[in-house]
Design an enzyme around this catalytic site. Structure first.
Site, PDB file in Angstrom:
ATOM      1  N   SER A  70       0.083  -0.710  -5.210  1.00 24.51           N
ATOM      2  CA  SER A  70      -0.892   0.008  -4.249  1.00 24.51           C
ATOM      3  C   SER A  70      -2.237  -0.145  -4.535  1.00 24.51           C
ATOM      4  O   SER A  70      -2.711   0.054  -5.676  1.00 24.51           O
ATOM      5  CB  SER A  70      -0.554   1.269  -4.046  1.00 24.51           C
ATOM      6  OG  SER A  70      -1.106   1.884  -2.988  1.00 24.51           O
TER       7      SER A  70
ATOM      8  N   LYS B 193       1.990   3.220  -8.565  1.00 27.41           N
ATOM      9  CA  LYS B 193       2.763   2.772  -7.766  1.00 27.41           C
ATOM     10  C   LYS B 193       3.337   1.412  -8.153  1.00 27.41           C
ATOM     11  O   LYS B 193       2.622   0.441  -8.215  1.00 27.41           O
ATOM     12  CB  LYS B 193       2.750   2.803  -6.290  1.00 27.41           C
ATOM     13  CG  LYS B 193       3.776   2.865  -5.294  1.00 27.41           C
ATOM     14  CD  LYS B 193       3.126   3.161  -4.053  1.00 27.41           C
ATOM     15  CE  LYS B 193       4.460   3.147  -2.977  1.00 27.41           C
ATOM     16  NZ  LYS B 193       5.026   1.893  -2.999  1.00 27.41           N
TER      17      LYS B 193
ATOM     18  N   GLU C  29      11.249  -8.501  -2.209  1.00 28.32           N
ATOM     19  CA  GLU C  29      10.466  -8.598  -0.964  1.00 28.32           C
ATOM     20  C   GLU C  29      10.110  -9.920  -0.648  1.00 28.32           C
ATOM     21  O   GLU C  29      10.115 -10.424   0.538  1.00 28.32           O
ATOM     22  CB  GLU C  29       9.215  -7.623  -1.028  1.00 28.32           C
ATOM     23  CG  GLU C  29       9.591  -6.116  -1.144  1.00 28.32           C
ATOM     24  CD  GLU C  29       8.528  -5.214  -0.970  1.00 28.32           C
ATOM     25  OE1 GLU C  29       8.663  -3.995  -1.073  1.00 28.32           O
ATOM     26  OE2 GLU C  29       7.356  -5.559  -1.522  1.00 28.32           O
TER      27      GLU C  29
END
Length: 462
Positions: free
Chosen positions: A314, A320, A327
């Protein structure tokens, strides 16, 4: 005033200015000016196939007594350099061009003719010499088959084998760990991680088998069919000899297509292969999404595994870390699924004796092969090989799994089991504790019947 940046070239339509340093000629330049659509060029693998085909055909023409040895040798030498990628910058034609791919075929003819003429010291004609015994209508379908076959054999099949082997290795390593199974994303009976991964492995190996099966139809080459399938201006033995020459040059097995009319008018083999690539994409998307779910958390998700931490997740939330490899793979899979739609639509564009969406079929098919090959390796090496299992998290979830009561059905019945499960879930207690209160079964008997490891019997791994 003479512009030294350009030279004048002539074709059957007249004169046209061509960049002075371009190896291509008039027909390629017309295509560049006509098809300013996407900026997408034909893939490297396709240009490689064109070089192979032009060299193999020049050799066949010489062996058949149709071309002098010095001419054939000059074309073969120039075509080999095209095959090896030395002149890719001289293939500027947009993917979205004439549906037969004539512009790209002539691009290859012009480049090879110019290179061959420099070696030979005399003119080499793009049509009369480099394109001898050929038509764009059989060259481009042949290039689709050759390029796809080589890319599948060189890249995709090894990558899928590597992914399956990596999954199998992890399955063996982790087979002793039991977790909560899930159906409908809801708690279900327990499984071993090795069993769960064995399903992934089987998917990948079956996908590889499907690709190999479809590849058999891609090995058949329509070269020799010429303009409409009748073989006009091509020696009757040309197709067979070219297939043999390509086999010798690449090590891949190619044969002459039995029916040239099929080979020119349709792209069923490419549609079939692309469909199997879509199946592989569906498999990889399932595996990638399972990894994302298993990795979710680390506090408010399943947190069954931890994928390798590869990069900050992030730009605003410190610490994070996201499941970036799964993905990326799911996006690649989505692209391949979309490519299959394009190739399917392209496949139905076989009007009478010629399919007229050949370049876009080639582009999407080859992109799908590359995406699946690269995705398989990235998923294997950067996600599956290195994830760790959060054993304590699995144990806690398994202890409170109310669905374990299913193992008591044969002893206490479905209805009583449902009462126990609901009470255990509502009170956040283990099935064994609640069943001890609501049945006459001893603690020892309950421990035996509800042993999660024993409940996973019947899997393929011992």
């Amino acid at each position: 005033m003479i512009d030294k940046n350009y030279r004048l070239e002539r074709d059957s339509m007249g004169e046209i200015r061509v960049p002075a340093d371009a190896l291509y000629g008039a027909q390629t330049q017309r295509a560049v000016e006509n098809f300013s659509i996407s900026g997408l060029k034909m893939p490297r693998a396709f240009i490689r196939a064109l070089g192979l085909i032009k060299g193999a055909t020049a050799k066949a023409n010489h062996d058949l007594g149709l071309m002098d040895a010095d001419m054939a040798e000059a074309i073969i030498s120039a075509a080999a350099e095209v095959e090896q990628g030395e002149y890719d910058q001289h293939f500027p034609v947009d993917v979205f061009q004439t549906g037969s791919g004539t512009s790209t075929n002539m691009n290859a003819n012009e480049v090879i003719a110019r290179l061959a003429a420099e070696r030979l010291g005399k003119p080499v004609h793009p049509n009369d010499h480099v394109n001898m015994g050929q038509s764009s209508n059989d060259v481009i379908p042949t290039a689709i088959h050759v390029s796809a076959t080589l890319e599948v054999e060189d890249l995709l099949l090894p990558a899928l084998a590597h992914l399956a082997d990596t999954i199998a290795k992890r399955a063996m390593e982790l087979d002793g760990i039991v977790k909560t199974g899930r159906t409908h994303l809801m708690d279900a009976m327990p499984v071993r991680i090795g069993q769960e991964l064995s399903g992934w492995e089987a998917q990948v190996r079956h996908g590889r088998d499907r690709i190999e099966s479809a590849l058999e139809r891609m090995r058949a080459l329509p070269l020799g069919g010429s303009a409409v399938g009748t073989g006009i201006n091509a020696h009757p033995e040309c197709g067979q000899r070219v297939a043999a020459n390509l086999t010798g040059a690449t090590g891949a097995r190619f044969i002459r297509m039995k029916n040239y009319f099929e080979g020119l008018s349709c792209q069923d083999a490419a549609v079939e292969l692309c469909g199997q690539l879509k199946t592989v994409a569906v498999s990889l998307m399932k595996i990638a999404n399972d990894l994302r779910w298993m990795n979710s958390g680390p506090l408010a998700g399943l947190a069954e595994i931890s994928l390798p931490a590869l990069q900050p997740g992030s730009s605003i939330m410190p610490g994070k870390v996201n499941p970036v490899i799964p993905e990326a793979v799911t996006m690649a899979c989505a692209q391949v699924i979309g490519n299959d739609v394009t190739v399917t639509i392209g496949g139905q564009a076989g009007n009478f004796q010629l399919n007229v969406m050949l370049p876009v079929i080639a582009y999407n098919l080859l992109q799908s092969i590359e995406l699946m090959a690269n995705s398989a390796r990235v998923l294997a090496d950067n996600a599956i090989a290195g994830f760790t299992v959060n054993v304590e998290q699995l144990r806690k979830a398994l202890e409170k799994n109310p669905i374990l009561v299913t193992a008591l059905n044969a002893v206490i019945g479905y209805d009583k089991g449902a009462q126990i499960a609901k009470k255990a879930y509502a009170e956040g207690r283990s099935i064994q504790d609640v069943a001890a209160e609501m049945t006459d079964l001893s603690a020892e008997e309950l421990a035996r019947l509800l042993d999660p490891a024993k409940l996973t019997k019947g899997g393929p791994r011992k």
